[in-house]
Design a protein around this motif. Sequence first.
Motif, PDB file in Angstrom:
ATOM      1  N   ARG A 118      -7.777 -17.279  -3.853  1.00  0.00           N
ATOM      2  CA  ARG A 118      -8.570 -16.062  -3.678  1.00  0.00           C
ATOM      3  C   ARG A 118      -9.928 -16.380  -3.063  1.00  0.00           C
ATOM      4  O   ARG A 118     -10.940 -16.510  -3.757  1.00  0.00           O
ATOM      5  N   THR A 119      -9.939 -16.495  -1.748  1.00  0.00           N
ATOM      6  CA  THR A 119     -11.163 -16.726  -0.981  1.00  0.00           C
ATOM      7  C   THR A 119     -11.284 -15.609   0.059  1.00  0.00           C
ATOM      8  O   THR A 119     -10.505 -14.665   0.060  1.00  0.00           O
ATOM      9  N   LEU A 120     -12.242 -15.769   0.972  1.00  0.00           N
ATOM     10  CA  LEU A 120     -12.420 -14.793   2.046  1.00  0.00           C
ATOM     11  C   LEU A 120     -11.698 -15.211   3.330  1.00  0.00           C
ATOM     12  O   LEU A 120     -11.988 -14.695   4.400  1.00  0.00           O
ATOM     13  N   LEU A 121     -10.747 -16.149   3.217  1.00  0.00           N
ATOM     14  CA  LEU A 121     -10.070 -16.652   4.412  1.00  0.00           C
ATOM     15  C   LEU A 121      -9.339 -15.540   5.153  1.00  0.00           C
ATOM     16  O   LEU A 121      -9.223 -15.568   6.378  1.00  0.00           O
ATOM     17  N   LEU A 122      -8.847 -14.534   4.416  1.00  0.00           N
ATOM     18  CA  LEU A 122      -8.124 -13.427   5.043  1.00  0.00           C
ATOM     19  C   LEU A 122      -8.999 -12.196   5.240  1.00  0.00           C
ATOM     20  O   LEU A 122      -8.490 -11.119   5.569  1.00  0.00           O
ATOM     21  N   SER A 123     -10.296 -12.356   5.051  1.00  0.00           N
ATOM     22  CA  SER A 123     -11.215 -11.238   5.263  1.00  0.00           C
ATOM     23  C   SER A 123     -11.424 -11.029   6.760  1.00  0.00           C
ATOM     24  O   SER A 123     -11.153 -11.927   7.567  1.00  0.00           O
ATOM     25  N   ALA A 171       0.550  -8.402   9.739  1.00  0.00           N
ATOM     26  CA  ALA A 171      -0.876  -8.097   9.678  1.00  0.00           C
ATOM     27  C   ALA A 171      -1.210  -7.297   8.422  1.00  0.00           C
ATOM     28  O   ALA A 171      -2.222  -7.560   7.750  1.00  0.00           O
ATOM     29  N   ASP A 172      -0.352  -6.329   8.097  1.00  0.00           N
ATOM     30  CA  ASP A 172      -0.574  -5.531   6.884  1.00  0.00           C
ATOM     31  C   ASP A 172      -0.481  -6.412   5.642  1.00  0.00           C
ATOM     32  O   ASP A 172      -1.255  -6.239   4.688  1.00  0.00           O
ATOM     33  N   GLY A 173       0.461  -7.351   5.652  1.00  0.00           N
ATOM     34  CA  GLY A 173       0.612  -8.256   4.514  1.00  0.00           C
ATOM     35  C   GLY A 173      -0.591  -9.154   4.327  1.00  0.00           C
ATOM     36  O   GLY A 173      -1.038  -9.391   3.197  1.00  0.00           O
ATOM     37  N   LEU A 174      -1.133  -9.652   5.438  1.00  0.00           N
ATOM     38  CA  LEU A 174      -2.329 -10.491   5.358  1.00  0.00           C
ATOM     39  C   LEU A 174      -3.518  -9.691   4.826  1.00  0.00           C
ATOM     40  O   LEU A 174      -4.286 -10.172   3.982  1.00  0.00           O
ATOM     41  N   ALA A 175      -3.668  -8.462   5.321  1.00  0.00           N
ATOM     42  CA  ALA A 175      -4.771  -7.618   4.864  1.00  0.00           C
ATOM     43  C   ALA A 175      -4.633  -7.305   3.376  1.00  0.00           C
ATOM     44  O   ALA A 175      -5.623  -7.318   2.625  1.00  0.00           O
ATOM     45  N   ARG A 185      -8.211 -11.338  -0.923  1.00  0.00           N
ATOM     46  CA  ARG A 185      -8.823 -11.333  -2.252  1.00  0.00           C
ATOM     47  C   ARG A 185      -7.885 -10.868  -3.368  1.00  0.00           C
ATOM     48  O   ARG A 185      -8.325 -10.450  -4.433  1.00  0.00           O
ATOM     49  N   THR A 186      -6.579 -10.940  -3.102  1.00  0.00           N
ATOM     50  CA  THR A 186      -5.598 -10.705  -4.161  1.00  0.00           C
ATOM     51  C   THR A 186      -4.673 -11.918  -4.322  1.00  0.00           C
ATOM     52  O   THR A 186      -3.658 -11.850  -5.010  1.00  0.00           O
TER      53      THR A 186
END
Length: 288
Positions: free
Chosen positions: A181-186, A208-212, A216-217
């Motif tokens: 849980r980091t900001l890597l996918l932010s 893309a939807d899955g990454l979004a 943070r989950t």
Amino acid sequence: MPQLVWLVTGCSSGFGEVFIRQILSRGDLAIATARRLDKIQHLQKLGAAILELDVTHSQEVINDTVAKAIAIYGRIDVVVNNAAHVTSGAWEDVECDQLVSQFDTNVFGVFKVTRAILPHFRERRSGVMVFISSLSGWHGHAFIGPYAGSKFALEGLVESLGRETEGFGIRTLLVEPGRFRTLLLSPSNLRVVPSKIPDYAEASKANADGLAKGDRTQPGDTEKAVKIILDLVRKEGCAQGKEVPFRFPLGRDAYETIGEKCKETLHLLEDWHDVITSTDFDSDSAQK
């Protein structure tokens, strides 16, 4: 273990920020770096030294920054190469310059930072190099080719480096986290290239939807991961009295996915053993 001096890249959030906090909590000294100093001022207030470091800058600029870092406490004992971002997209949609940009941070930046500090470690005949790789350095998920490619490249570079430098008293640790849980996918760290090709459009959008949705989950607790990494470097806690391996996966998903790939590879080698090993010259042919 005596007090260590750590240099960490990519400290504005995620693993890097947690590294600095935990390093200081153990009584060690920390030098936090980021592309923008205003993003890490809060770490200075906690007691860390801070420096501006953009890993995409030239080797000369990075050499100067690392020299400044060494001058702060007179030495560096541990370098943590953590800075990274993710580029996602189908092969036919990702432009070459986007791929190069991915490698600029995740591979070439790591190379330049490490190259800058290696003479210091080699002269002192000590030092620990920590590289934050990824589960994606083992498994190339669909539409994550640029990121996975950068991490696969990093794995090969670091494995070679470890063998080159172990005779100088330098330790190398290659960490392969799964989803933490980091900001890597932010939005600031994730660069999605939407597909313009109908054949890919649906799957690309779903990815893309899955990454979004994963932003943070993620299931992994970054605090727990960093604690383990610090134990591995300091040879205490979970690493007390144990031989620390060169390569270290972290996370249940990393354990399961890497385990499956190892099983598949062993099965392939056994199933195709006779074919794989049949390519040497025949003895008679070799003599002729």
